[in-house]
Design a protein around this motif. Structure first.
Motif, PDB file in Angstrom:
ATOM      1  N   ILE A 133       0.854  -1.186   0.000  1.00  0.00           N
ATOM      2  CA  ILE A 133       0.000   0.000   0.000  1.00  0.00           C
ATOM      3  C   ILE A 133       0.893   1.240   0.000  1.00  0.00           C
ATOM      4  CG2 ILE A 133      -1.875   1.198   1.162  1.00  0.00           C
ATOM      5  CD1 ILE A 133      -2.541  -1.649   0.136  1.00  0.00           C
ATOM      6  N   PRO A 134       0.715   2.158  -0.947  1.00  0.00           N
ATOM      7  CA  PRO A 134       1.542   3.376  -0.969  1.00  0.00           C
ATOM      8  C   PRO A 134       1.372   4.183   0.316  1.00  0.00           C
ATOM      9  CG  PRO A 134       0.339   3.117  -3.034  1.00  0.00           C
ATOM     10  CD  PRO A 134      -0.221   2.107  -2.084  1.00  0.00           C
ATOM     11  N   LEU A 135       2.467   4.699   0.833  1.00  0.00           N
ATOM     12  CA  LEU A 135       2.444   5.524   2.041  1.00  0.00           C
ATOM     13  C   LEU A 135       2.158   6.977   1.686  1.00  0.00           C
ATOM     14  CD1 LEU A 135       5.532   4.093   3.963  1.00  0.00           C
ATOM     15  CD2 LEU A 135       3.125   3.501   4.262  1.00  0.00           C
ATOM     16  N   MET A 136       1.565   7.685   2.626  1.00  0.00           N
ATOM     17  CA  MET A 136       1.285   9.108   2.432  1.00  0.00           C
ATOM     18  C   MET A 136       2.513   9.937   2.787  1.00  0.00           C
ATOM     19  SD  MET A 136      -2.580   9.568   3.869  1.00  0.00           S
ATOM     20  CE  MET A 136      -3.666   8.164   4.037  1.00  0.00           C
ATOM     21  N   ARG A 137       2.703  11.020   2.024  1.00  0.00           N
ATOM     22  CA  ARG A 137       3.872  11.883   2.206  1.00  0.00           C
ATOM     23  C   ARG A 137       3.482  13.212   2.836  1.00  0.00           C
ATOM     24  NH1 ARG A 137       7.259  11.257  -3.491  1.00  0.00           N
ATOM     25  NH2 ARG A 137       7.731   9.035  -3.261  1.00  0.00           N
ATOM     26  N   SER A 173       4.165  11.132  11.391  1.00  0.00           N
ATOM     27  CA  SER A 173       2.847  11.570  10.919  1.00  0.00           C
ATOM     28  C   SER A 173       1.816  10.460  11.022  1.00  0.00           C
ATOM     29  CB  SER A 173       2.943  12.054   9.466  1.00  0.00           C
ATOM     30  OG  SER A 173       3.864  13.124   9.360  1.00  0.00           O
ATOM     31  N   LEU A 174       0.552  10.858  11.237  1.00  0.00           N
ATOM     32  CA  LEU A 174      -0.565   9.929  11.340  1.00  0.00           C
ATOM     33  C   LEU A 174      -1.289   9.857  10.005  1.00  0.00           C
ATOM     34  CD1 LEU A 174      -2.371   8.245  13.452  1.00  0.00           C
ATOM     35  CD2 LEU A 174      -3.893  10.232  13.310  1.00  0.00           C
ATOM     36  N   ALA A 175      -1.343   8.637   9.423  1.00  0.00           N
ATOM     37  CA  ALA A 175      -1.992   8.442   8.124  1.00  0.00           C
ATOM     38  C   ALA A 175      -3.307   7.709   8.317  1.00  0.00           C
ATOM     39  CB  ALA A 175      -1.077   7.651   7.197  1.00  0.00           C
ATOM     40  N   VAL A 176      -4.369   8.202   7.659  1.00  0.00           N
ATOM     41  CA  VAL A 176      -5.700   7.594   7.776  1.00  0.00           C
ATOM     42  C   VAL A 176      -6.180   7.189   6.388  1.00  0.00           C
ATOM     43  CG1 VAL A 176      -8.079   7.931   8.522  1.00  0.00           C
ATOM     44  CG2 VAL A 176      -6.218   8.969   9.819  1.00  0.00           C
TER      45      VAL A 176
END
Length: 463
Positions: A133-137, A173-176
């Protein structure tokens, strides 16, 4: 609301299948459909109270039966005590990924996992297929690149299983993500943590708290408008974009010691019953918070065993927290300061308790020595192995502690391993994470080698 384009191409992974199958234990069963009673015999038909009859009636879909309400609870209690001894392992190949730190079931065949090498992936436990799953930047990608990544230490689903919270490409960082599609919703990268996120807990479907190595707790609220439409945002090139948010509140845990480096928040557990949040810090303290529009600290308690407290779980039925340390599991009831349940010793060579979970009165302990233990908090003893005393007899306790030993997994035999551990034939894996799928009676377990410098992984499905 600020938006950020992520990635260079459109994701082509198919959506993950729907939510897990509902429990087969739900609902009581009705009486057999027979003819009317004879007028002269007003006696009610005898109720068959055996577990065998209950299961047969449930399978046949009988309705209207009374007097069977106790069987559902008894059956769950029986299963939770007997299931561990019946579980058998099937290892899952994860390639060269390094140390699985976190995991959660998405449905009856997919588990989402996070690793030390900062990989977020979904594992199909039936086919063994791995989907990344691609991570958020962050809005400032250069900031993330300047920090060495610790990986993904926490993955949590909200109560309705419509959102998933974890770490971003920047571990601060918190990714949702939205479920079941795993489309990105928002990233908490503004005015948040200054160090790695180690723990996450949901207070409700739209409110979450994260705990960081910087010694702070952050309270985040997700705007329902970001995901209620069910349509992911994309730019003209079809690349997903998402909102960037800041926390509603951020609080620093108390500093009882002069060693500030040890006040890292390592684990969180939320009590939905009392609407309270428990937190464990590396300096050996348990902190209780009241999360509303802000975080209000209620108390802090010194844990009886204060070395390497890295995991925490909560049981709503018993109103009990359990914290895992280097050698023990300590039980806490914040409303009763005296210890009603004595701490249990893992006795696993000092490798520590690495993962914990409650189900009813049984607590599962994942150790740093590659084994799973099961503790009965009512009887205050570990579950025991059972063996047949004869051909026609039931399984009898052996007096030996029930221990499930996990497989070898994969280990990179690099220079570090050769120079420092080359003489060791077998190296046990630390079980950093485990999660149950009770409707399917499955247990997913994962981890990797305990020494920080070693590169390897383990994942297994116990069913």
């Amino acid at each position: 609301m600020a938006m950020q384009q992520t990635g260079s191409r459109k994701r082509k992974e198919p959506a993950i299948e729907g939510a897990a199958a509902s429990s087969s234990l739900q609902g009581l069963l009705a009486a057999d459909g027979g003819g009317p009673l004879q007028p002269k015999r007003q006696k009610r038909p005898a109720i068959r109270r055996s577990l065998v009859h209950y299961l047969n009636d449930r399978e046949g879909g009988a309705r209207g039966r009374v007097g069977l309400k106790g069987f559902e609870g008894k059956l769950r209690g029986y299963v939770v005590e007997k299931l561990p001894g019946l579980l058998r392992e099937r290892e899952l190949a994860l390639g060269t990924l390094n140390k699985v730190f976190a995991s959660q079931w998405l449905n009856d065949r997919h588990v989402v996992c996070g690793t030390k090498c900062n990989t977020l992936f979904v594992a199909d436990v039936l086919s063994g297929q791995i989907t990344r799953i691609p991570l958020m930047r962050d809005e400032g990608p250069e900031l993330a690149r300047t920090q060495p990544s610790c990986g993904i230490h926490a993955i949590e689903l909200n109560p309705s299983k419509t959102l998933l919270a974890t770490g971003g490409e920047n571990p601060n960082s918190l990714a949702v993500y939205q479920l079941p599609t795993l489309d990105p919703v928002c990233l908490g990268d503004r005015n948040g943590h200054r160090d790695w996120i180690f723990a996450i807990a949901w207070m409700s479907d739209t409110v979450a708290v994260s705990g960081s190595r910087d010694g702070t707790l952050a309270l985040w609220r997700m705007d329902p408008d970001m995901f209620n439409s069910g349509i992911a945002w994309h730019n003209d090139a079809g690349v997903p974009v998402y909102a960037h948010i800041c926390p509603m509140d951020i609080e620093t845990i108390p500093r009882p010691s002069t060693n500030l480096s040890n006040r890292k928040v390592r684990a969180l557990a939320f009590s939905s019953k009392n609407q309270e949040l428990g937190a464990v810090s590396l300096d050996g303290y348990f902190h209780l918070w009241k999360p509303r529009s802000t975080l209000s600290r209620l108390l802090s308690i010194r844990l009886p065993y204060c070395r390497e407290n890295v995991c925490l779980t909560y049981c709503d039925e018993l109103s009990l927290y359990a914290a895992g340390s280097q050698s023990h599991v300590s039980f806490l009831d914040p409303r009763q300061r005296q210890e009603n349940i004595r701490p249990l010793c893992s006795r696993e060579g000092g490798t520590g308790v690495r993962s914990l979970s409650f189900y009813q009165h049984i607590i599962t302990v994942g150790t740093g020595h590659g084994s799973l233990l099961f503790y009965d908090t009512r009887a205050q003893k570990f579950l025991e192995e059972r063996a047949s005393a004869g051909q026609d007899s039931f399984l009898a306790p052996t007096g030996r502690k029930l221990r499930l030993t996990c497989g070898r997994g994969w280990l990179n035999h690099d220079d570090l391993w050769v120079n420092y551990f080359g003489s060791v034939d077998e190296f046990p894996n630390a079980l950093y994470t485990h999660c149950y799928n009770w409707p399917e009676m499955k247990l997913f377990v994962a981890g990797g080698p305990l020494p920080s410098g070693l590169h390897g992984n383990y994942a297994g499905l116990w069913s």
